[in-house]
Design a protein around this motif. Structure first.
Motif: not given
Length: 589
Positions: A94, A98, A101-102
């Motif tokens: 996870s 993330t 995406q960042k």
């Protein structure tokens, strides 16, 4: 692009086991579509590669606290051939999703493709296929498909591809989420909940490493997913570099070494070429041992013949010429003895192979008819209720695969039958059966009728010329037909395209008193160093396309039985001419 690649896999145009080919074919397309929205790091900067810290054997943190696994070795090899500096950053799955995406990491080295993910991510061609399985405690009732998990408590690790798939299937309330596959299996082993859905290789690896001996896979390969490199949508320039590196590793063979190191030894047993070779070796090794004994015996015979030759030379000087002739033929005698022994062995092995293969040839057409009868039922359900699972795979993916699989099985069984028949012909005793006066033109015409479909599919230019008034020859018509079939089939197989031709002609050579059959082709020709070996048993230049190397050796044996000769004239790129001569029996007054 990822959707394009996946479409090829699911449509059946590229089989799942053709991952390597997909990498090579799609790299050039990736390179063309790359743009500068995500520029590559400057010289000296590192590409940040994200990975799951607990997904062995694909990627994990080892006992020394360092990244390890199949994905890590593959990424390091790509970085080396492409001149890229990489830095690994590992965490929970996870966290890594993330982080991508960042834009805290540049690329994920192992992520399964899906339509939903392709809306925000771009994918490389898959570098392997991940098979997912259902695990349970030994006393738990087994299930076979994901659908049978409804109403049960199912453990999956958070944000994994199976979490997403099960949510799409409406399993949200039944799901128990964990941060890693290891935690999912520990919970299951402790007696909590009913089942866990985990990738097959990580599941088996963790069961072994964590000593979770009460867990077993109750349904293997319920879903198979394409495992790729993934970047944010639009970062195709970086993705193309990794795809190019992957293509290079496949071409150089380094990919295979990495795959075998981490995944090959952990894969579940399946019917593959390697497995077929393994069982074939179990049959061939005893044969080779016996053949080695035969070779030793032949060498002993060789020494005895030499000793006897020396004795004869001392006794009678006039026999020197005969002794020299004997020496010239010793190697041929020894080889003939080897082949006789091998022929006896082959006859027995061919019988043992034919029995189970006969069952395959009998049962596979029945399975094909069963599938044909059930196909309409499957299609009706698909139209009325939408997609459903069949053998652990969506029906929409399997509808084209099942006929292909059945056809491959039948083709394979027919291939075994042809090889066994060639071996039996090779092992046949050196007699021509019932001999009679035969019409060579009639025998040739019969042979051509047998292979007419093959001739028409191989060339648009075939011509046959039959001489009138040919004298009959003494022999077996069926055996002569077999020789003609082999010669014409070889000629057709040598053609590079249907625009090249094959011709056959019969004639009578009065000086030699022989009937002649001549086959010419406009094919690729034969290298000069191969001409002396053409009629040796098991020699073939077409092994990659299924040649056994027995056709011409069997034909040569038949021609010899009839007292004839077989002559080859060829050179590369100039075609080949084969001349078969059969003696005409003397007239009896």
């Amino acid at each position: 692009m990822a959707r394009f690649v996946a479409g090829y896999f699911r449509s059946g145009r590229i089989p799942i086991r053709g991952v390597h080919l997909a990498v090579v074919l799609t790299f050039s397309l990736l390179a063309v579509t790359a743009h500068a929205e995500f520029p590559l790091p400057n010289h000296g900067e590192s590409v940040i590669v994200g990975g799951d810290r607990a997904y062995p054997p694909y990627e994990f943190i080892d006992k020394d606290g360092k990244p390890a696994g199949y994905n890590v070795d593959l990424t390091k090899a790509i970085a080396e051939v492409m001149g890229i500096r990489v830095e690994f950053r590992f965490g929970s799955w996870s966290e890594m999703r993330t982080a991508l995406q960042k834009k805290k990491i540049d690329i994920l080295q192992g992520i399964s493709y899906s339509e939903d993910r392709s809306r925000t991510l771009d994918f490389s061609p898959p570098h392997t296929i991940v098979h997912h399985a259902i695990f349970a405690r030994r006393e738990t009732r087994p299930v076979r498909t994901l659908e049978e998990l409804r109403g049960k408590k199912v453990i999956v690790f958070r944000d994994g591809i199976m979490h997403e798939r099960l949510k799409r299937m409406g399993f949200d309330r039944e799901l128990i989420l964990t941060p890693t596959p290891a935690e999912a299996l520990r919970l299951l082993a402790s007696g909590k909940y009913d089942y866990a859905v985990v990738a097959m290789l990580p599941g088996m690896y963790l069961i072994r490493e964590l000593h979770l001996s009460n867990l077993v896979p109750v349904a293997k390969a319920v879903v198979s997913e394409q495992y790729c490199y993934g970047v944010l949508k639009g970062n195709r320039e970086l993705l193309s570099r990794f795809s190019e590196g992957l293509a290079i590793l496949i071409k150089t063979g380094q990919y295979k070494e990495i795959y075998n190191k981490w995944l090959g030894v952990n894969e579940p047993p399946r019917v593959t070429k390697e497995l077929a070779i393994k069982y074939g070796a179990a049959i061939l090794v005893p044969l080779l041992v016996i053949l080695a004994v035969t070779v030793l015996w032949s060498r002993t015979l060789h020494k005895r013949v030499e000793a006897r030759t020396a004795e004869l030379a001392q006794e009678v000087a006039e026999r020197n010429r005969a002794l020299e002739e004997l020496r010239r033929h010793q190697d041929k005698l020894i080889q003939a003895d080897k082949m006789a022994s091998l022929g006896t062995l082959v006859s027995g092995v061919a019988h043992e192979i034919n029995n189970p293969n006969g069952l395959l040839l009998l049962d596979i057409p029945i399975l094909k008819r069963v599938h044909d009868d059930a196909d309409e039922i499957f299609e009706d359900r698909f139209r009325e209720h939408g997609d459903f699972m069949l053998g652990g795979v969506p029906y929409s993916e399997m509808r084209a695969e099942i006929p292909r699989i059945l056809q491959e099985m039948q083709d394979g069984a027919q291939r075994i039958k042809r090889i066994v028949n060639d071996l039996k012909d090779f092992a046949r005793r050196d007699d021509a059966g019932q001999k009679e006066l035969i019409d060579v033109n009639a025998a040739v015409q019969t042979a051509l009728r047998l292979i007419d479909p093959t001739i028409r599919s191989s060339t648009q230019h075939f011509a046959a010329t039959y001489a009138e008034g040919l004298p009959p020859v003494l022999g077996n018509a069926q055996r002569i037909e077999q020789v003609v079939v082999n010669l014409v089939l070889n000629a057709c197989q040598a053609l590079p395209g249907v625009d090249r031709g094959v011709s056959l002609a019969t004639g009578f050579d009065r000086e030699q008193n022989v009937v002649v059959i001549q086959v010419r082709d406009e094919g690729v020709g034969i290298a000069g160093e191969h001409l002396p070996q053409l009629m040796d048993p098991f020699f073939t230049t077409k092994r990659d396309t299924g040649g056994t190397g027995l056709g011409l050796s069997v034909s040569a044996g038949i021609v010899k039985e009839h007292g004839g000769t077989l002559r080859f004239e060829s050179a590369p790129e100039t075609g080949t001419t084969v001349t078969l001569s059969l003696p005409v029996p003397a007239q009896r007054g």
